[in-house]
Each structure stands twice: as C-alpha cells, then as structure tokens.
Design a protein around this motif. Structure first.
Motif, PDB file in Angstrom:
ATOM      1  N   ALA A  40     -23.040  29.854  16.478  1.00  0.00           N
ATOM      2  CA  ALA A  40     -22.125  28.784  16.045  1.00  0.00           C
ATOM      3  C   ALA A  40     -21.611  29.095  14.657  1.00  0.00           C
ATOM      4  O   ALA A  40     -22.193  29.904  13.926  1.00  0.00           O
ATOM      5  N   ASN A  41     -20.528  28.409  14.296  1.00  0.00           N
ATOM      6  CA  ASN A  41     -19.961  28.585  12.967  1.00  0.00           C
ATOM      7  C   ASN A  41     -20.865  27.978  11.900  1.00  0.00           C
ATOM      8  O   ASN A  41     -21.647  27.071  12.189  1.00  0.00           O
ATOM      9  N   TYR A  42     -20.684  28.469  10.662  1.00  0.00           N
ATOM     10  CA  TYR A  42     -21.535  28.002   9.563  1.00  0.00           C
ATOM     11  C   TYR A  42     -21.240  26.552   9.175  1.00  0.00           C
ATOM     12  O   TYR A  42     -21.980  25.968   8.404  1.00  0.00           O
ATOM     13  N   ASN A  43     -20.133  25.999   9.653  1.00  0.00           N
ATOM     14  CA  ASN A  43     -19.829  24.599   9.320  1.00  0.00           C
ATOM     15  C   ASN A  43     -19.931  23.696  10.554  1.00  0.00           C
ATOM     16  O   ASN A  43     -19.361  22.616  10.586  1.00  0.00           O
ATOM     17  N   ASP A  44     -20.688  24.142  11.567  1.00  0.00           N
ATOM     18  CA  ASP A  44     -20.825  23.380  12.806  1.00  0.00           C
ATOM     19  C   ASP A  44     -21.997  22.398  12.679  1.00  0.00           C
ATOM     20  O   ASP A  44     -23.167  22.788  12.708  1.00  0.00           O
ATOM     21  N   LEU A  45     -21.647  21.129  12.529  1.00  0.00           N
ATOM     22  CA  LEU A  45     -22.661  20.092  12.280  1.00  0.00           C
ATOM     23  C   LEU A  45     -23.699  20.027  13.401  1.00  0.00           C
ATOM     24  O   LEU A  45     -24.911  19.938  13.145  1.00  0.00           O
ATOM     25  N   ASN A  46     -23.236  20.087  14.651  1.00  0.00           N
ATOM     26  CA  ASN A  46     -24.182  19.994  15.781  1.00  0.00           C
ATOM     27  C   ASN A  46     -25.170  21.144  15.769  1.00  0.00           C
ATOM     28  O   ASN A  46     -26.356  20.960  16.043  1.00  0.00           O
ATOM     29  N   ALA A  47     -24.658  22.328  15.440  1.00  0.00           N
ATOM     30  CA  ALA A  47     -25.522  23.512  15.418  1.00  0.00           C
ATOM     31  C   ALA A  47     -26.568  23.391  14.305  1.00  0.00           C
ATOM     32  O   ALA A  47     -27.739  23.732  14.492  1.00  0.00           O
ATOM     33  N   PHE A  48     -26.153  22.870  13.151  1.00  0.00           N
ATOM     34  CA  PHE A  48     -27.094  22.678  12.040  1.00  0.00           C
ATOM     35  C   PHE A  48     -28.170  21.672  12.437  1.00  0.00           C
ATOM     36  O   PHE A  48     -29.346  21.853  12.144  1.00  0.00           O
ATOM     37  N   ASP A  49     -27.715  20.592  13.097  1.00  0.00           N
ATOM     38  CA  ASP A  49     -28.646  19.561  13.572  1.00  0.00           C
ATOM     39  C   ASP A  49     -29.696  20.171  14.481  1.00  0.00           C
ATOM     40  O   ASP A  49     -30.891  19.923  14.321  1.00  0.00           O
ATOM     41  N   LYS A  50     -29.199  20.981  15.404  1.00  0.00           N
ATOM     42  CA  LYS A  50     -30.085  21.607  16.379  1.00  0.00           C
ATOM     43  C   LYS A  50     -31.101  22.504  15.659  1.00  0.00           C
ATOM     44  O   LYS A  50     -32.308  22.418  15.908  1.00  0.00           O
ATOM     45  N   LEU A  51     -30.581  23.317  14.730  1.00  0.00           N
ATOM     46  CA  LEU A  51     -31.465  24.238  13.996  1.00  0.00           C
ATOM     47  C   LEU A  51     -32.514  23.447  13.211  1.00  0.00           C
ATOM     48  O   LEU A  51     -33.710  23.736  13.279  1.00  0.00           O
ATOM     49  N   ALA A  52     -32.044  22.414  12.503  1.00  0.00           N
ATOM     50  CA  ALA A  52     -32.963  21.636  11.649  1.00  0.00           C
ATOM     51  C   ALA A  52     -34.067  20.985  12.488  1.00  0.00           C
ATOM     52  O   ALA A  52     -35.204  20.869  12.041  1.00  0.00           O
ATOM     53  N   ASN A  53     -33.727  20.586  13.707  1.00  0.00           N
ATOM     54  CA  ASN A  53     -34.742  19.961  14.577  1.00  0.00           C
ATOM     55  C   ASN A  53     -35.751  20.966  15.110  1.00  0.00           C
ATOM     56  O   ASN A  53     -36.854  20.595  15.469  1.00  0.00           O
ATOM     57  N   LEU A  54     -35.333  22.220  15.166  1.00  0.00           N
ATOM     58  CA  LEU A  54     -36.202  23.228  15.777  1.00  0.00           C
ATOM     59  C   LEU A  54     -37.155  23.903  14.785  1.00  0.00           C
ATOM     60  O   LEU A  54     -38.114  24.538  15.199  1.00  0.00           O
ATOM     61  N   VAL A  55     -36.838  23.817  13.485  1.00  0.00           N
ATOM     62  CA  VAL A  55     -37.607  24.622  12.519  1.00  0.00           C
ATOM     63  C   VAL A  55     -38.282  23.766  11.442  1.00  0.00           C
ATOM     64  O   VAL A  55     -37.916  22.612  11.231  1.00  0.00           O
ATOM     65  N   ASP A  56     -39.252  24.387  10.746  1.00  0.00           N
ATOM     66  CA  ASP A  56     -39.944  23.710   9.645  1.00  0.00           C
ATOM     67  C   ASP A  56     -39.199  23.905   8.334  1.00  0.00           C
ATOM     68  O   ASP A  56     -39.248  23.075   7.442  1.00  0.00           O
ATOM     69  N   VAL A  57     -38.546  25.056   8.212  1.00  0.00           N
ATOM     70  CA  VAL A  57     -37.900  25.392   6.940  1.00  0.00           C
ATOM     71  C   VAL A  57     -36.643  26.219   7.234  1.00  0.00           C
ATOM     72  O   VAL A  57     -36.596  26.957   8.216  1.00  0.00           O
ATOM     73  N   ILE A  58     -35.622  26.030   6.372  1.00  0.00           N
ATOM     74  CA  ILE A  58     -34.353  26.753   6.570  1.00  0.00           C
ATOM     75  C   ILE A  58     -34.047  27.574   5.327  1.00  0.00           C
ATOM     76  O   ILE A  58     -34.261  27.125   4.195  1.00  0.00           O
ATOM     77  N   THR A  59     -33.518  28.793   5.527  1.00  0.00           N
ATOM     78  CA  THR A  59     -33.051  29.599   4.402  1.00  0.00           C
ATOM     79  C   THR A  59     -31.644  30.106   4.716  1.00  0.00           C
ATOM     80  O   THR A  59     -31.264  30.199   5.883  1.00  0.00           O
ATOM     81  N   TYR A  60     -30.877  30.393   3.682  1.00  0.00           N
ATOM     82  CA  TYR A  60     -29.554  30.997   3.905  1.00  0.00           C
ATOM     83  C   TYR A  60     -29.544  32.376   3.257  1.00  0.00           C
ATOM     84  O   TYR A  60     -30.243  32.622   2.268  1.00  0.00           O
ATOM     85  N   GLU A  61     -28.755  33.272   3.823  1.00  0.00           N
ATOM     86  CA  GLU A  61     -28.747  34.659   3.341  1.00  0.00           C
ATOM     87  C   GLU A  61     -27.423  35.036   2.704  1.00  0.00           C
ATOM     88  O   GLU A  61     -27.227  36.166   2.318  1.00  0.00           O
ATOM     89  N   PHE A  62     -26.492  34.100   2.603  1.00  0.00           N
ATOM     90  CA  PHE A  62     -25.213  34.400   1.944  1.00  0.00           C
ATOM     91  C   PHE A  62     -24.607  33.122   1.377  1.00  0.00           C
ATOM     92  O   PHE A  62     -25.031  32.018   1.714  1.00  0.00           O
ATOM     93  N   GLU A  63     -23.608  33.298   0.491  1.00  0.00           N
ATOM     94  CA  GLU A  63     -23.131  32.147  -0.276  1.00  0.00           C
ATOM     95  C   GLU A  63     -22.023  31.354   0.401  1.00  0.00           C
ATOM     96  O   GLU A  63     -21.687  30.274  -0.062  1.00  0.00           O
ATOM     97  N   ASN A  64     -21.452  31.869   1.482  1.00  0.00           N
ATOM     98  CA  ASN A  64     -20.316  31.144   2.042  1.00  0.00           C
ATOM     99  C   ASN A  64     -20.697  30.060   3.049  1.00  0.00           C
ATOM    100  O   ASN A  64     -19.874  29.573   3.792  1.00  0.00           O
ATOM    101  N   VAL A  65     -21.948  29.694   3.017  1.00  0.00           N
ATOM    102  CA  VAL A  65     -22.421  28.624   3.890  1.00  0.00           C
ATOM    103  C   VAL A  65     -21.917  27.271   3.358  1.00  0.00           C
ATOM    104  O   VAL A  65     -21.692  27.112   2.156  1.00  0.00           O
ATOM    105  N   ASP A  66     -21.679  26.336   4.275  1.00  0.00           N
ATOM    106  CA  ASP A  66     -21.084  25.049   3.917  1.00  0.00           C
ATOM    107  C   ASP A  66     -22.036  24.215   3.025  1.00  0.00           C
ATOM    108  O   ASP A  66     -23.146  23.879   3.425  1.00  0.00           O
ATOM    109  N   LEU A  67     -21.535  23.877   1.844  1.00  0.00           N
ATOM    110  CA  LEU A  67     -22.367  23.183   0.862  1.00  0.00           C
ATOM    111  C   LEU A  67     -22.766  21.779   1.319  1.00  0.00           C
ATOM    112  O   LEU A  67     -23.901  21.341   1.110  1.00  0.00           O
ATOM    113  N   ASP A  68     -21.844  21.070   1.979  1.00  0.00           N
ATOM    114  CA  ASP A  68     -22.150  19.705   2.445  1.00  0.00           C
ATOM    115  C   ASP A  68     -23.283  19.718   3.461  1.00  0.00           C
ATOM    116  O   ASP A  68     -24.144  18.835   3.464  1.00  0.00           O
TER     117      ASP A  68
END
Ligand code: ADP
Ligand code: MG
Length: 350
Positions: free
Chosen positions: A47-75
């Motif tokens: 999914a795209n880096y600004n896809d809210l549903n995808a972020f939701d899904k990821l956040a529900n599946l994991v204990d901790v999140i990290t990003y590896e680059f700066e162009n990720v959506d700040l909001d």
C-alpha cells in the motif's frame, strides 16, 4: 515482538535481517510488491505510505512500528505515535532543510552560511541551492558559480529552496548513534565519507580521526538526539574544516554511511536500532578492524567483479531494475592492513 517497518528499501531489508537475528517477527509496508524488504519480511502490506487503512491494519498487527525513510506521511506517524519510538519531531524537522539547519543554529551547533532563498533578493555565490523538501542523494540541488548559473536556474514555483555557501571542507564525516528509551546513547566509530555527484561513494573507518573532531561531532549528535527525544538509530552528517565541525543534515533512521557496521563492528547500526525500538539493551559498538565501504550503483556492476573475496563482502539489495545512480548494493572490505584496504578500494573504483 512483532515489528512493522514502513518503507521496503535496503534499509528496511537490513532492519528486518537484524530483527530476525533477535527473533522478532517483521511485517513490511511498501507500495511495491517485490521491494527489497519483501524478500525477507515475514509478511507484507502492499500500500501507499499515505494509505490510512493500510496503516490501521499494520498498527493492529504489530507491537512497534519503525520507518526507514523520511518521505513517510507525518500525519499518519502522529496518529500512531504511541507505537512509533522514533516519534515525529525528528521526522518533521529533517523533512525540511530550512527547519533542520535552523534547529542546528538554535541548538548552537555551527552550520555553513544558509538562507531561505528569495530569487528577488541577494543571491550569493559560489553557492548551492537545495529544495527544502524531498531532496536526497544530491537530487534537487544546483551549484551557482556565477550570475550565468543564476540566469539558467529553473526553480519550481511550487517548491521552496535554501541557498547555502559552497563550502570548501577538508572532509566529511557522519556520526551514527543509537538512543534508547531511557535516554542512554551510544555512538559508532566515525566514518570519513566521500560523495560522487552528491551520492555517498565511500566510507573509510580507521579510528584515526582527530580526537577533538570526534568529540565535537559526538557532542553535537548527543544534543540533537536528546532534544528530539529520539529513540532508535540516527545519523548526523558533518563537514570538517581546520578541525572545526559543521552540521550538514541528519537522518532519523539507519544511514548508508553506517552500513560498514555490519561487518566492521561487533554490533550493527540495524541491530542497535531494533534493540532501541524494542526497549532491549543497547550494545556498545567497537571497530573489529579497519573497514571501508563502497556503494554499488546501477552502473557499477564491474565493482563486484573486482572484489577481493578474502576481505570483501557484497550486500545485494535484491532490486530488479537496474538504473543509473540507483543504489543496488554495497561492498564492505575489512582488514587490519590499511594499505591493503586502500589498494583494494582503489582497484574496485578502477
Ligand atoms: P542529500 O540530502 O542529497 O544527501 P546533502 O546536503 O547532504 O543532501 O548534499 C549531498 C552532498 O553534497 C554532501 O554530502 C556534500 O558532499 C555536498 N554538499 C552539500 N552541501 C554542500 C555545501 N554547502 N558545500 C559543499 N558541498 C556540499
Ligand atoms: Mg546528505
């Protein structure tokens, strides 16, 4: 733990390798199905880096999140901040060169002369014009040597730019540090870096930089990481002239100039990053042996053929499409004999 990695490039790939070595489970998020991270992640969300549903899904599946680059959506980072130890301040500031350099000035860290660019006002040269946002690997930068270059400058009216003095540094370094939840901070041995067309080319790590340079750079890096209340691996690039240290930019993530740590140190920048974000004990880094790193870009296949296999290791990022100046992998050379290392790198470079 279950770790979500936003961004599936080579940094995500090497983070995942470190996470696996510590028995964590990795879920990646990237728009590209066969991105480097997909070759090692346990699972991927495409999914795209600004896809809210995808972020939701990821956040529900994991204990901790990290990003590896700066162009990720700040909001989106703000929304899931509870699960993101790197937090958002470092990202918000490093996304914009003007904010980044202003932050350094406000922290009493020296920088080269810079201004927000106003084409109607005084333009000075020799200088470099840089986009405030979105630039990397020397992209979005223009050197100005004379009025002629100013006349030929084609800036995008949608973007903002800074203008910086073209600095005649003696050399460039970067400090790779990892900061933990309780504020403890460790630093890797400092590489001396060369660039070609604005892209990192080689790193040399021999532990023989002047102590005063290392001490200053480490002092600035500690100040930066603690002011940002950052957790994870962070890299700060500096120019050095007459043993004075000048801030250039920072990256709130592991960094290309820290890749040497995989073979060169007792612990890698990726392992300490994973340890930090999972609130595990950080390992104090030491240089095992003198080390050089050289990047392999799309046009540099010949470098791999010229490797001396007894002292060199090639890291292939598993990218399918080879492009000019695209980072395809890197080579690390480790040996106590500095002369041999230098000769090996000279031979690889051709
Ligand atoms: P990027 O985000 O593309 O890495 P940098 O600001 O780090 O942007 O610029 C890339 C490289 O260009 C630097 O590592 C350095 O070699 C060169 N460079 C950048 N700014 C200057 C400057 N003001 N004077 C001289 N060289 C510079
Ligand atoms: Mg840079």
């Amino acid at each position: 733990m279950r770790i979500g990695i936003i961004g599936g490039g080579q940094l995500g790939l090497m983070m995942a390798e470190a996470a696996h070595s510590l028995n964590h489970f990795v879920i990646g998020l990237d728009p590209i199905k066969d991105c480097p991270l997909s070759t090692v992640a346990d699972s991927m969300i495409i999914a795209n880096y600004n896809d809210l549903n995808a972020f939701d899904k990821l956040a529900n599946l994991v204990d901790v999140i990290t990003y590896e680059f700066e162009n990720v959506d700040l909001d989106l980072i703000e929304k899931y901040i509870q699960k993101i130890p790197q937090k958002s301040s470092a990202l918000r500031i490093s996304k914009n060169r003007f904010l980044e350099k202003t932050f350094a000035v406000q922290s009493a860290i020296p920088t080269v002369k810079f201004e927000l660019m106003d084409i109607q006002k005084d333009i000075f040269y020799p200088s470099i014009v840089k986009t405030t946002t979105g630039g990397y690997d020397g992209k979005g930068q223009f050197k100005l040597q004379s009025q002629n270059d100013v006349d030929n400058l084609r800036l995008n009216s949608e973007s903002s730019y800074i203008i910086e003095e073209l600095f005649h540094f003696d050399y460039e370094i970067s400090v790779i540090s990892t900061r933990g939840f309780s504020g403890e901070i460790i630093h890797f041995p400092i590489p001396k870096n060369t660039h070609k067309e604005g892209i990192l080319f080689t790193c040399e790590i021999t532990n023989d930089l002047p102590k005063e340079v290392c001490d200053k750079a480490i002092q600035y890096s500690e100040l930066i990481a603690s002011q940002l209340d950052y957790v994870g691996t962070i890299a700060v690039e500096y120019f050095v002239k007459n043993n004075q240290v000048y801030f250039n930019e920072f990256a709130p993530r592991p960094h290309n100039s820290g890749h040497y740590t995989i073979e060169g140190c007792n612990v890698s920048q990726f392992e300490n990053h994973i340890r930090a974000i999972t609130n595990d004990r950080l390992i104090s880094p030491m240089l095992i042996n003198n080390t050089w790193m050289i990047n392999v870009l799309g046009q540099d296949d010949i470098f791999i053929e010229r490797m001396n296999p007894t002292i060199c290791t090639y890291h292939n990022y598993n990218k399918h499409e080879k492009k000019l100046n695209r980072k395809m992998g890197h080579i690390t050379c480790v040996d106590e004999n500095e002369e041999l290392l230098e000769k090996t790198i000279e031979y690889i470079k051709g």
